[in-house]
Design an enzyme around this catalytic site. Structure first.
Site, PDB file in Angstrom:
ATOM      1  N   CYS A  67      -5.750  -2.755   2.327  1.00 49.32           N
ATOM      2  CA  CYS A  67      -5.459  -2.646   3.769  1.00 49.32           C
ATOM      3  C   CYS A  67      -6.659  -2.867   4.687  1.00 49.32           C
ATOM      4  O   CYS A  67      -7.100  -3.989   4.872  1.00 49.32           O
ATOM      5  CB  CYS A  67      -4.777  -1.316   4.056  1.00 49.32           C
ATOM      6  SG  CYS A  67      -3.940  -1.321   5.688  1.00 49.32           S
ATOM      7  N   GLU A  99       0.833  -1.202   0.000  1.00 49.56           N
ATOM      8  CA  GLU A  99       0.000   0.000   0.000  1.00 49.56           C
ATOM      9  C   GLU A  99       0.875   1.263   0.000  1.00 49.56           C
ATOM     10  O   GLU A  99       1.863   1.333   0.727  1.00 49.56           O
ATOM     11  CB  GLU A  99      -0.875  -0.014   1.262  1.00 49.56           C
ATOM     12  CG  GLU A  99      -1.851   1.148   1.342  1.00 49.56           C
ATOM     13  CD  GLU A  99      -2.657   1.140   2.633  1.00 49.56           C
ATOM     14  OE1 GLU A  99      -2.227   0.509   3.619  1.00 49.56           O
ATOM     15  OE2 GLU A  99      -3.742   1.759   2.647  1.00 49.56           O
ATOM     16  N   LYS A 159      -9.599   2.423  -2.305  1.00 42.82           N
ATOM     17  CA  LYS A 159      -9.799   1.779  -0.991  1.00 42.82           C
ATOM     18  C   LYS A 159     -11.209   2.021  -0.456  1.00 42.82           C
ATOM     19  O   LYS A 159     -11.622   3.171  -0.303  1.00 42.82           O
ATOM     20  CB  LYS A 159      -8.748   2.347  -0.036  1.00 42.82           C
ATOM     21  CG  LYS A 159      -8.692   1.730   1.350  1.00 42.82           C
ATOM     22  CD  LYS A 159      -7.446   2.269   2.078  1.00 42.82           C
ATOM     23  CE  LYS A 159      -7.295   1.723   3.476  1.00 42.82           C
ATOM     24  NZ  LYS A 159      -5.970   2.113   4.050  1.00 42.82           N
TER      25      LYS A 159
END
Lengths: 386, 386
Positions: free
Chosen positions: B235, B121, B198
């Protein structure tokens, strides 16, 4: 020829091989268990456990002290056991022997102050669905409201001041006499609080359960007991994160997961799924699996090309409790009957919600809409190609 | 005073303490890893790895032979790394140093036949969101379509015939110049195939990411590459089973999970979540976490009452691959840069769907309806009381 070597438990192995003064121990414990849990005093019941040959373990999960709420301490008990009589014994004798065995373990849990206890899936019978025979196994089914097992459990619950979750094979007299895989929740007053029917039914390996009963029609109820809000995710439902999710959305603080599952099929998944659910939903999970090998009168095949046989391997026990912070207890034995007691402070659930924020960041509205679209027969996935 | 003792990896510890001829080893391996995976030949790149000081490991997941489909073999690569220059170096120098470092590792992956590789990330920068400072860190943001990093990656992808997933801090010039946390997918032809933003943004510990960017608006796209159908769960999205689910519903066979997370916060969850997702969704998951400790120019506090400091602990690496059958590779190091190569037979995904039946038994229609109800502001949970 030597007998098959069976490991008592992963935890016992690690204890055997990793020296207690290894400087790695602290980090290994953190990675595998989240943290090291304090043991609770269980000496009061150790004699009964020894005499009656069941394992006894107890651990404590703590929470921060709050200003406006008192700690909400509850003790839960998880019972795992093998059947008592051979599967060829008369139905009533098999059931009575299990009643007696479990009664003894529940009484010893009461002596340790257990408030809520959960038995294993279909606890009054061998897990006979591997046979695909309807008789005599369907005779184990009984009414959730006033069958002999519920009556037995009601008396125990009132006497022990304990909520008892009793997963049975249910006969639904009011709706065509069909069978269900059902957990009956009996309040500490002795009243039947309600029931939950298994939401997801396996068709894998020797788990021919869809031959006997269908997907549950009771949704995702949460039972508000005197000791806390609880729910039950029965066995194969543990493979379905959405099932776990809805119990959380509906407010459960402890979700019990009574199971019957065997080593070659599911053991690598066992420590993952209920623990993941505790993390994702900020509640406690209690995973329970039976032990022992059950031998059936008639041989059957397993849909895997192998010769017929009369058992389908050993149930590996390993019952454990996982917490919203991702920590977990060691497991009970893979081979012995056992009682696991865990002391929980339910305040930990909301504390972890506030800390990690999984509920705030969950975007349920996005998923409600996505799923409504996805279940349409003409749904087209968003596939991006060159 | 001795330096803090850091464990290289759980796997290395177990190898150290458990004798290779222990009769328990087989069952321990089954419980912890699902099964023992065959290693793949990596000697071709061992020199580069040694010279450039990164760890190199390779494992192979196999599937059954089918009659109507050929094996669909794909090699994936996971790269974990520390930053190269101090956080106080000029932005462009920091980024260029990372480009050079990752370029070297990708070239070595190419020599091992890797087809799809994923970087960690926000790989072009330190994970500076702990500081809550907007400058100079927002200068690391760049266009997903034609920023310097995407251009760099495109050349590499075409030269190496490799799909590259490049997670960056994105500057969205077309919509108010806002920032996003974005994974850019570059095809093996060198073209930008698309991007994913994300979906779930943390507000926990030092992960003040909602100070910089909002929840992604790109849904759950699946990228159909030459080598297989892939998706990216960035994540904190790994804590959300519904996020994993939608990538599965949309047809992903491999879901990459590029992360940046530190030990005290999330390590006990690390081996649980991506592995649970592989099981629940019958696809492969690739979890990647950076390594090292990043020291920032200005001190900051962490919202935990402790004194100000200039770093927020070490990123613990431990990147791994998990398969639909619940097996997984050992992890890369907790402290060193590394490249993990895994050979997958994508046929395993559908084989496991057919075997376990999680998709058939998923009852998505039930959950679509349940969620539509649950997100209404006046929703009342089904709570059962005495």
């Amino acid at each position: 020829m030597t007998a098959e070597f069976i490991v008592e438990s992963l935890d016992a192995c690690l204890e055997k091989f990793i020296p207690s003064d290894a400087q790695e121990l602290k980090e290994i414990t953190k990675i595998l268990y989240g943290k090291s849990l304090q043991k609770i005093e269980i000496s009061k019941a150790e004699n009964i456990a020894c005499t009656n040959n069941f394992e006894l373990k107890g651990y404590k999960f703590v929470a921060l002290t709050e200003q406006l709420r008192k700690p909400r301490i509850v003790r839960v008990g998880l019972i795992q056991n093998s059947i008592v009589l051979p599967t060829s014994a008369p139905i009533e004798e098999q059931r009575n022997a299990l009643h007696a065995r479990i009664g003894t373990i529940i009484e010893s849990a009461a002596s340790l102050g257990v408030n809520i206890i959960c038995l294993q899936e279909a606890w009054t019978m061998p897990f006979a669905f591997c046979t695909r025979e309807k008789f005599p196994w369907s005779e184990f089914a009984e009414s959730a409201e006033d069958g002999p097992t519920t009556s037995f459990v009601q008396k125990l619950a009132a006497r022990c001041n304990m909520v008892i979750i009793s997963p049975i094979l249910e006969r639904d007299e009011s709706h065509g006499e069909v069978l269900w895989n059902t957990a009956v929740v009996v309040s500490n007053s002795g009243k039947v609080l309600g029931k939950h029917r298994k939401n997801h039914i396996p068709r894998v390996g020797d788990f021919n359960e869809s031959t006997y009963y269908s997907e549950g029609n009771t949704g995702h109820p949460v039972f508000e007991t005197y000791f806390g809000r609880i729910a039950i995710n029965i066995c194969y439902g543990r493979h379905h994160p959405q099932n776990w999710m809805m119990f959380g959305v509906n407010g459960a603080e402890i979700v019990f997961n009574p199971c019957a599952t065997v080593g070659d099929l599911s053991e690598p998944l066992w420590y993952i799924e209920a623990r993941n659910a505790a993390i994702a939903n900020s509640y406690f999970t209690c995973a329970i699996n039976r032990v022992g090998t059950e031998i059936f009168p008639n041989a059957f095949t397993s849909g895997d090309g192998k010769p017929e046989h009369r058992d389908f391997g050993y149930f590996y026990g390993s019952s454990y409790v996982a917490a919203p912070d991702g920590s977990r207890t060691p497991g009970l034995s893979r081979v012995r009957d056992g009682l696991l007691v865990a002391e929980l402070d339910l305040n930990l659930c909301r504390q972890i919600k506030d800390y990690w924020g999984f509920q705030m960041t969950q975007r349920l509205d996005l998923y409600a809409k996505s799923l409504m679209d996805a279940v349409k027969p003409d749904y087209k996935s968003p596939i991006i190609k060159e």
